[in-house]
Design a protein around this motif. Structure first.
Motif, PDB file in Angstrom:
ATOM      1  N   SER A 134       0.836  -1.195   0.000  1.00 11.11           N
ATOM      2  CA  SER A 134       0.000   0.000   0.000  1.00 11.11           C
ATOM      3  C   SER A 134       0.871   1.245   0.000  1.00 11.11           C
ATOM      4  O   SER A 134       1.918   1.282   0.657  1.00 11.11           O
ATOM      5  N   GLY A 135       0.426   2.267  -0.715  1.00 13.02           N
ATOM      6  CA  GLY A 135       1.085   3.560  -0.672  1.00 13.02           C
ATOM      7  C   GLY A 135       0.565   4.439   0.438  1.00 13.02           C
ATOM      8  O   GLY A 135       1.035   5.567   0.619  1.00 13.02           O
ATOM      9  N   ASP A 136      -0.416   3.975   1.191  1.00  8.67           N
ATOM     10  CA  ASP A 136      -1.050   4.735   2.264  1.00  8.67           C
ATOM     11  C   ASP A 136      -0.362   4.389   3.587  1.00  8.67           C
ATOM     12  O   ASP A 136      -0.352   3.223   4.000  1.00  8.67           O
ATOM     13  N   ARG A 137       0.159   5.391   4.259  1.00  9.02           N
ATOM     14  CA  ARG A 137       0.891   5.134   5.502  1.00  9.02           C
ATOM     15  C   ARG A 137      -0.018   4.728   6.655  1.00  9.02           C
ATOM     16  O   ARG A 137       0.472   4.287   7.700  1.00  9.02           O
ATOM     17  N   ASP A 138      -1.327   4.856   6.486  1.00 10.04           N
ATOM     18  CA  ASP A 138      -2.237   4.312   7.492  1.00 10.04           C
ATOM     19  C   ASP A 138      -1.960   2.826   7.710  1.00 10.04           C
ATOM     20  O   ASP A 138      -2.158   2.302   8.813  1.00 10.04           O
ATOM     21  N   ALA A 139      -1.509   2.150   6.656  1.00 12.74           N
ATOM     22  CA  ALA A 139      -1.263   0.711   6.738  1.00 12.74           C
ATOM     23  C   ALA A 139      -0.122   0.368   7.679  1.00 12.74           C
ATOM     24  O   ALA A 139       0.023  -0.803   8.068  1.00 12.74           O
ATOM     25  N   PHE A 140       0.682   1.353   8.096  1.00 11.92           N
ATOM     26  CA  PHE A 140       1.795   1.074   9.014  1.00 11.92           C
ATOM     27  C   PHE A 140       1.293   0.519  10.343  1.00 11.92           C
ATOM     28  O   PHE A 140       2.051  -0.120  11.062  1.00 11.92           O
ATOM     29  N   GLN A 141       0.025   0.769  10.670  1.00 14.31           N
ATOM     30  CA  GLN A 141      -0.526   0.227  11.912  1.00 14.31           C
ATOM     31  C   GLN A 141      -0.583  -1.296  11.897  1.00 14.31           C
ATOM     32  O   GLN A 141      -0.704  -1.932  12.948  1.00 14.31           O
ATOM     33  N   ILE A 149       4.806  -4.357   5.624  1.00 13.52           N
ATOM     34  CA  ILE A 149       4.195  -3.433   4.672  1.00 13.52           C
ATOM     35  C   ILE A 149       5.162  -3.217   3.506  1.00 13.52           C
ATOM     36  O   ILE A 149       6.348  -2.961   3.720  1.00 13.52           O
ATOM     37  N   LEU A 150       4.659  -3.335   2.288  1.00  9.26           N
ATOM     38  CA  LEU A 150       5.430  -3.031   1.081  1.00  9.26           C
ATOM     39  C   LEU A 150       4.976  -1.662   0.608  1.00  9.26           C
ATOM     40  O   LEU A 150       3.864  -1.507   0.094  1.00  9.26           O
ATOM     41  N   HIS A 151       5.841  -0.664   0.821  1.00  7.34           N
ATOM     42  CA  HIS A 151       5.450   0.735   0.614  1.00  7.34           C
ATOM     43  C   HIS A 151       6.231   1.322  -0.550  1.00  7.34           C
ATOM     44  O   HIS A 151       7.462   1.431  -0.483  1.00  7.34           O
ATOM     45  N   PRO A 152       5.553   1.702  -1.659  1.00  2.88           N
ATOM     46  CA  PRO A 152       6.275   2.265  -2.804  1.00  2.88           C
ATOM     47  C   PRO A 152       6.851   3.637  -2.489  1.00  2.88           C
ATOM     48  O   PRO A 152       6.196   4.476  -1.874  1.00  2.88           O
ATOM     49  N   VAL A 153       8.106   3.825  -2.901  1.00  2.00           N
ATOM     50  CA  VAL A 153       8.756   5.120  -2.741  1.00  2.00           C
ATOM     51  C   VAL A 153       9.278   5.553  -4.105  1.00  2.00           C
ATOM     52  O   VAL A 153       8.808   5.090  -5.135  1.00  2.00           O
ATOM     53  N   LYS A 154      10.245   6.434  -4.150  1.00  2.00           N
ATOM     54  CA  LYS A 154      10.674   7.028  -5.418  1.00  2.00           C
ATOM     55  C   LYS A 154      11.364   6.021  -6.337  1.00  2.00           C
ATOM     56  O   LYS A 154      11.937   5.034  -5.888  1.00  2.00           O
ATOM     57  N   MET A 155      11.293   6.308  -7.633  1.00  2.00           N
ATOM     58  CA  MET A 155      11.997   5.568  -8.668  1.00  2.00           C
ATOM     59  C   MET A 155      11.642   4.082  -8.683  1.00  2.00           C
ATOM     60  O   MET A 155      12.469   3.226  -8.985  1.00  2.00           O
ATOM     61  N   GLY A 156      10.407   3.760  -8.347  1.00  2.00           N
ATOM     62  CA  GLY A 156       9.972   2.380  -8.423  1.00  2.00           C
ATOM     63  C   GLY A 156      10.411   1.502  -7.280  1.00  2.00           C
ATOM     64  O   GLY A 156      10.057   0.318  -7.224  1.00  2.00           O
ATOM     65  N   GLU A 157      11.172   2.056  -6.328  1.00  2.00           N
ATOM     66  CA  GLU A 157      11.626   1.264  -5.185  1.00  2.00           C
ATOM     67  C   GLU A 157      10.443   0.970  -4.264  1.00  2.00           C
ATOM     68  O   GLU A 157       9.535   1.789  -4.102  1.00  2.00           O
ATOM     69  N   ILE A 158      10.461  -0.222  -3.665  1.00  2.00           N
ATOM     70  CA  ILE A 158       9.430  -0.583  -2.692  1.00  2.00           C
ATOM     71  C   ILE A 158      10.128  -0.873  -1.366  1.00  2.00           C
ATOM     72  O   ILE A 158      10.962  -1.780  -1.270  1.00  2.00           O
ATOM     73  N   ALA A 159       9.803  -0.084  -0.343  1.00  2.00           N
ATOM     74  CA  ALA A 159      10.418  -0.241   0.973  1.00  2.00           C
ATOM     75  C   ALA A 159       9.659  -1.296   1.772  1.00  2.00           C
ATOM     76  O   ALA A 159       8.433  -1.406   1.678  1.00  2.00           O
ATOM     77  N   ARG A 160      10.389  -2.048   2.564  1.00  2.00           N
ATOM     78  CA  ARG A 160       9.786  -3.043   3.452  1.00  2.00           C
ATOM     79  C   ARG A 160       9.705  -2.417   4.851  1.00  2.00           C
ATOM     80  O   ARG A 160      10.721  -2.044   5.441  1.00  2.00           O
ATOM     81  N   VAL A 166       8.584   1.666  11.352  1.00  2.00           N
ATOM     82  CA  VAL A 166       7.522   2.574  11.823  1.00  2.00           C
ATOM     83  C   VAL A 166       8.075   3.457  12.943  1.00  2.00           C
ATOM     84  O   VAL A 166       7.868   4.675  12.957  1.00  2.00           O
ATOM     85  N   ARG A 167       8.797   2.837  13.875  1.00  3.82           N
ATOM     86  CA  ARG A 167       9.397   3.621  14.969  1.00  3.82           C
ATOM     87  C   ARG A 167      10.386   4.640  14.426  1.00  3.82           C
ATOM     88  O   ARG A 167      10.440   5.788  14.887  1.00  3.82           O
ATOM     89  N   GLU A 168      11.163   4.238  13.426  1.00  4.63           N
ATOM     90  CA  GLU A 168      12.164   5.135  12.849  1.00  4.63           C
ATOM     91  C   GLU A 168      11.523   6.335  12.164  1.00  4.63           C
ATOM     92  O   GLU A 168      12.004   7.469  12.268  1.00  4.63           O
ATOM     93  N   ARG A 169      10.394   6.095  11.467  1.00  5.61           N
ATOM     94  CA  ARG A 169       9.764   7.162  10.695  1.00  5.61           C
ATOM     95  C   ARG A 169       8.920   8.088  11.556  1.00  5.61           C
ATOM     96  O   ARG A 169       8.884   9.298  11.333  1.00  5.61           O
ATOM     97  N   TYR A 170       8.178   7.519  12.521  1.00  5.18           N
ATOM     98  CA  TYR A 170       7.205   8.321  13.262  1.00  5.18           C
ATOM     99  C   TYR A 170       7.469   8.380  14.761  1.00  5.18           C
ATOM    100  O   TYR A 170       6.786   9.109  15.475  1.00  5.18           O
ATOM    101  N   ASP A 171       8.406   7.560  15.241  1.00  3.49           N
ATOM    102  CA  ASP A 171       8.731   7.527  16.663  1.00  3.49           C
ATOM    103  C   ASP A 171       7.552   7.048  17.506  1.00  3.49           C
ATOM    104  O   ASP A 171       7.370   7.485  18.644  1.00  3.49           O
ATOM    105  N   VAL A 172       6.720   6.182  16.915  1.00  2.00           N
ATOM    106  CA  VAL A 172       5.620   5.546  17.642  1.00  2.00           C
ATOM    107  C   VAL A 172       5.605   4.063  17.287  1.00  2.00           C
ATOM    108  O   VAL A 172       6.231   3.642  16.311  1.00  2.00           O
TER     109      VAL A 172
END
Length: 278
Positions: A134-141, A149-160, A166-172
């Motif tokens: 999903s490209g929606d960060r709501d799915a991080f829950q 979560i397979l999250h698309p980012v720039k240049m076709g890369e998909i982050a795992r 989640v802790r690194e990105r939002y500190d929660v």
């Protein structure tokens, strides 16, 4: 052998990404738009080939009538408008998913998010693991030791994305994501959030308190309690969307190729024919 993961895809998220990322000159039969179909198919095939899942479930929004969130909060996603061309393609993409031999989740009053959460919960309960694309960060829950979560980012890369990311990105923590959204708000969904609370303050509060309920019990946001309860409910992906049991699936690339040929999407049909042959 370890059980292969279930792949769960946010159909609307990837179809919209494809629609806005590919040329509008991609047309199908009757000179109708085809870019979202081709782009979504490319994502689907890429994810299938890279992850080799045991089965695929694709969740879809129902645009023809309000979902349960909009019924509870009429401003939810207010003002969103969709081009006729993307709506036309979203209507028939579940047909393509079925032709591939996979399962779509689409039902009145539910969003794609709810089918993602339901499918992942079913798989974990059955002792398996799930990959939620999903490209929606709501799915991080949903991130856990069993759900990535397979999250698309720039240049076709998909982050795992797992709990550490989640802790690194939002500190929660992943389980705190709905509380975080309720406090911070979500402009894309028109969820206002708590007055005067931004991302950093929301995260710092969730360091001190395990959840919104604990904050309210300690006397914080007393005047906004009802609103914040509602915002948290809106931000929570539910696990009771109507889905049948999910068996192992063998792709029917030949049927998908025939459908793509009928739609006069030549390059897609040829790619599917190659998969069917190989």
């Amino acid at each position: 052998m370890a059980r292969r993961p279930l792949l769960v895809i946010d159909g609307d998220s990837f179809a919209h990404r494809a629609y806005h990322g590919l040329p509008k000159t991609i047309r199908r039969k009757g000179d109708r738009a085809g870019g979202a179909i081709v782009g979504f198919a490319n994502y689907l095939l890429r994810l299938w080939q890279e992850e080799q899942p045991r089965a695929v479930v694709v969740g879809w929004d129902t645009l023809a009538e309000p979902n349960w969130r909009a019924l509870e909060f009429p401003d939810y996603q207010g003002g969103r408008e969709y081009d006729d061309d993307i709506v036309d393609q979203l209507d028939i993409l579940p047909e393509f998913v079925a032709a591939c031999g996979f399962l779509s989740g689409k039902s009145a009053r539910f969003e794609a998010d709810d089918f993602l959460a339901t499918a992942a919960a079913m798989e974990v309960k059955a002792g398996g693991t799930a990959l939620v694309a999903s490209g929606d960060r709501d799915a991080f829950q949903l991130a856990s030791d069993k759900v990535t979560i397979l999250h698309p980012v720039k240049m076709g890369e998909i982050a795992r994305i797992g709990p550490a990311q989640v802790r690194e990105r939002y500190d929660v923590e992943p389980a705190q994501v709905p509380d975080f959204i309720a406090l911070r708000g979500d402009p894309s969904d028109k969820i206002p959030g708590a007055r005067g609370i931004g991302e950093k303050t929301a995260a710092s509060l969730l360091k001190r308190y395990p959840d919104l309920e604990a904050m309210l019990a300690d006397g914080k946001f007393e005047a906004q309690a009802d609103d914040l309860h509602l915002y948290r409910r809106l931000a929570t992906m539910v696990t009771d969307a109507p889905l049948p049991e999910i068996p192992d699936m063998v792709p029917s690339w030949d049927k998908a190729a025939a459908l793509a040929r009928d739609w006069e999407l030549k390059a897609l049909s040829e790619r599917l024919e190659q998969l069917a042959a190989g």
